[in-house]
Write an enzyme that holds these catalytic residues in place. Structure first.
Site, mmCIF file in Angstrom:
data_model
loop_
_atom_site.group_PDB
_atom_site.id
_atom_site.type_symbol
_atom_site.label_atom_id
_atom_site.label_comp_id
_atom_site.label_asym_id
_atom_site.label_seq_id
_atom_site.Cartn_x
_atom_site.Cartn_y
_atom_site.Cartn_z
ATOM 1 N N SER A 197 27.262 -20.652 -11.678
ATOM 2 C CA SER A 197 27.064 -19.207 -11.644
ATOM 3 C C SER A 197 26.606 -18.775 -10.249
ATOM 4 O O SER A 197 27.284 -19.058 -9.262
ATOM 5 C CB SER A 197 26.065 -18.801 -12.738
ATOM 6 O OG SER A 197 26.066 -17.419 -12.946
ATOM 7 N N LYS A 208 28.032 -19.871 -6.410
ATOM 8 C CA LYS A 208 28.317 -19.047 -5.230
ATOM 9 C C LYS A 208 27.635 -19.649 -4.006
ATOM 10 O O LYS A 208 28.237 -19.778 -2.929
ATOM 11 C CB LYS A 208 27.809 -17.620 -5.458
ATOM 12 C CG LYS A 208 28.283 -16.905 -6.715
ATOM 13 C CD LYS A 208 27.664 -15.505 -6.804
ATOM 14 C CE LYS A 208 27.532 -14.991 -8.229
ATOM 15 N NZ LYS A 208 28.780 -14.783 -8.920
ATOM 16 N N TRP A 211 33.773 -12.560 -18.003
ATOM 17 C CA TRP A 211 32.981 -11.828 -17.013
ATOM 18 C C TRP A 211 33.155 -12.445 -15.625
ATOM 19 O O TRP A 211 33.134 -11.749 -14.615
ATOM 20 C CB TRP A 211 31.516 -11.852 -17.431
ATOM 21 C CG TRP A 211 30.563 -11.039 -16.622
ATOM 22 C CD1 TRP A 211 29.517 -11.494 -15.878
ATOM 23 C CD2 TRP A 211 30.523 -9.612 -16.497
ATOM 24 N NE1 TRP A 211 28.825 -10.447 -15.296
ATOM 25 C CE2 TRP A 211 29.423 -9.272 -15.653
ATOM 26 C CE3 TRP A 211 31.310 -8.567 -17.004
ATOM 27 C CZ2 TRP A 211 29.101 -7.961 -15.320
ATOM 28 C CZ3 TRP A 211 30.981 -7.253 -16.671
ATOM 29 C CH2 TRP A 211 29.887 -6.970 -15.843
ATOM 30 N N HIS A 228 29.551 -19.424 -20.814
ATOM 31 C CA HIS A 228 29.055 -19.563 -19.447
ATOM 32 C C HIS A 228 27.893 -20.549 -19.425
ATOM 33 O O HIS A 228 26.769 -20.222 -19.819
ATOM 34 C CB HIS A 228 28.609 -18.170 -18.973
ATOM 35 C CG HIS A 228 28.220 -18.085 -17.535
ATOM 36 N ND1 HIS A 228 29.118 -18.161 -16.506
ATOM 37 C CD2 HIS A 228 26.998 -17.885 -16.951
ATOM 38 C CE1 HIS A 228 28.488 -18.011 -15.352
ATOM 39 N NE2 HIS A 228 27.198 -17.854 -15.598
#
Length: 407
Positions: A242, A246, A333, A384
């Site tokens: 998540s 990044k 998402w 997720h």
């Protein structure tokens, strides 16, 4: 890409139950592929003054230019670390697979007259007789999610599985580097506040956000790994989930010492193509987490097409080193297809180094990883999260890339 396209392809399709659930909730964001925006992606191999990049040497010059664009427009410019010092406490813990040699490492980063201190943990397989490769995990959750003591064991950081495979398992927590909340900088908390004097020559709108701070902290852990005789510092993978994913991608883009970058469900600001406007958009992520990015990124709210770069170029910055992108089937998402498409378009940079490209139509079905040279991708069922199966895929990929038996 030279023309306006809406890219649909590959075998994966969102589960009908997932789509029905989102429809029943009446969510306003885009999650159906037919609603994806049309877009023109910046060409990875376009020269700055026209022409095409067609050699590895030319790519390196182009790569540095793209890196600066990401610094100034997305993540922000980080300060230079003058030196890094370490204090190491060694011990032994007993994960489920047996004892492990543990190092609790206190890392102090010096920039001019300022300094910042945080901790990381490194677990070494007890059977190791030579330097071993390592997985460095950026933990973006509570300490117990990746508990260095192993009193709490969760699949989120499958340290026991990593050690059993013959790899070292290192972990650092985002909040120990920079608190994951708005206002931390203004309150004098975290590395950005501690090293503020080192940023006075950088334009305010280009100063680093939290994502860049977490990536910078991962590089400081890498500083330590290079000093540890038990670690093969030439074979270190940086892993994140998540927001941690990044940061892992940005760490690998800015620090060539990371041999593999692994992004798990990193979505917007990670592996997901911004111009698709699927799931979380640039505006939504900036409104919710304005401190993650530099202020210049806010200018692209609702105008993604004005970005001088897109996330496929972030993945391309890692070439020719290895990169692996993972998605989850119900995590719309994060835009799973956008994550895969970013890898497919990044493969143009890898082709310069003799590797076959990945076509946008090749997105694999659930639980069937695609590995092409130093590029890999999988999408699994579910939500997720990081599962034990994800870690197994990551290690399978590393086994192939490093082609060695560890011990």
């Amino acid at each position: 890409m030279s023309e306006l396209q809406r890219e649909v392809g590959g075998e994966w399709r969102p589960a009908a139950a997932c789509l029905a659930s989102l429809q029943a909730k009446g969510v306003a964001w885009r999650y159906r592929e037919e609603d994806a925006a049309s877009y023109i992606l910046p060409d990875v191999l376009a020269g700055e003054e026209g022409g095409r990049i067609d050699t590895p040497a030319a790519w390196e010059a182009r790569r540095l230019h793209i890196l600066k664009l990401f610094e100034r427009n997305v993540y922000g410019v980080a300060p230079v670390c003058d030196r890094t010092t370490f204090s190491v406490t060694e011990g032994e813990i007993a994960p489920g697979g047996g004892p492990a040699n543990a190092r609790r490492v206190e890392i102090t980063c010096h920039a001019g007259a300022d300094a910042y201190r945080f901790e990381a943990t490194v677990l070494i397989p007890p059977s190791a007789r030579k330097p071993v490769p390592a997985f460095l995990f950026i933990n973006n959750r509570e300490p117990e999610a990746a508990d260095p003591s192993r009193r709490v064991r969760k699949d989120f950081w499958s340290a026991e599985a990593i050690l059993a495979r013959g790899y070292a398992a290192a972990v650092v927590r985002t909040d120990d580097i920079e608190p994951d909340r708005a206002g931390a900088l203004q309150e004098g908390q975290g590395v950005r506040a501690a090293l503020a004097d080192a940023m006075t020559q950088t334009l305010p709108a280009e100063r680093w956000g939290a994502l860049a701070a977490w990536a910078w902290g991962a590089s400081r852990v890498m500083d330590y790994l290079q000093t540890d005789a038990a670690i093969d510092a030439g074979r270190v993978a940086i892993v994140g989930h998540s927001r941690g994913g990044k940061a892992a991608l940005w760490a690998a883009a800015t620090d060539a010492r990371f041999a593999i970058a692994i992004s798990n469900e990193s979505g917007r600001g990670g592996a997901g193509i911004s111009r698709r406007r699927m799931g979380e958009t640039v505006k939504v992520i900036n409104d919710r987490f304005p401190y993650w990015f530099c202020e210049n990124f806010w200018r692209f709210n609702d105008c993604e097409d004005a970005l001088p770069i897109d996330q496929h170029q972030l993945l391309a910055l890692i070439a020719p080193r290895a990169v692996y992108v993972a998605s989850a089937g119900d995590d719309l998402w994060a835009d799973p297809r956008g994550e895969f498409l970013a890898l497919a378009h990044a493969s143009a940079a890898y082709a310069l180094h003799g590797h076959s490209r990945i076509d946008p139509s090749e997105m694999p079905p659930l639980d069937r990883p695609l590995v092409r040279g130093p590029m890999g991708y999988h999408i699994r069922p579910g939500e997720h999260d990081v599962k034990r199966g994800d870690w197994n895929r990551f290690m399978d990929f590393a086994d192939v890339q490093w082609r060695a038996h560890h011990g």
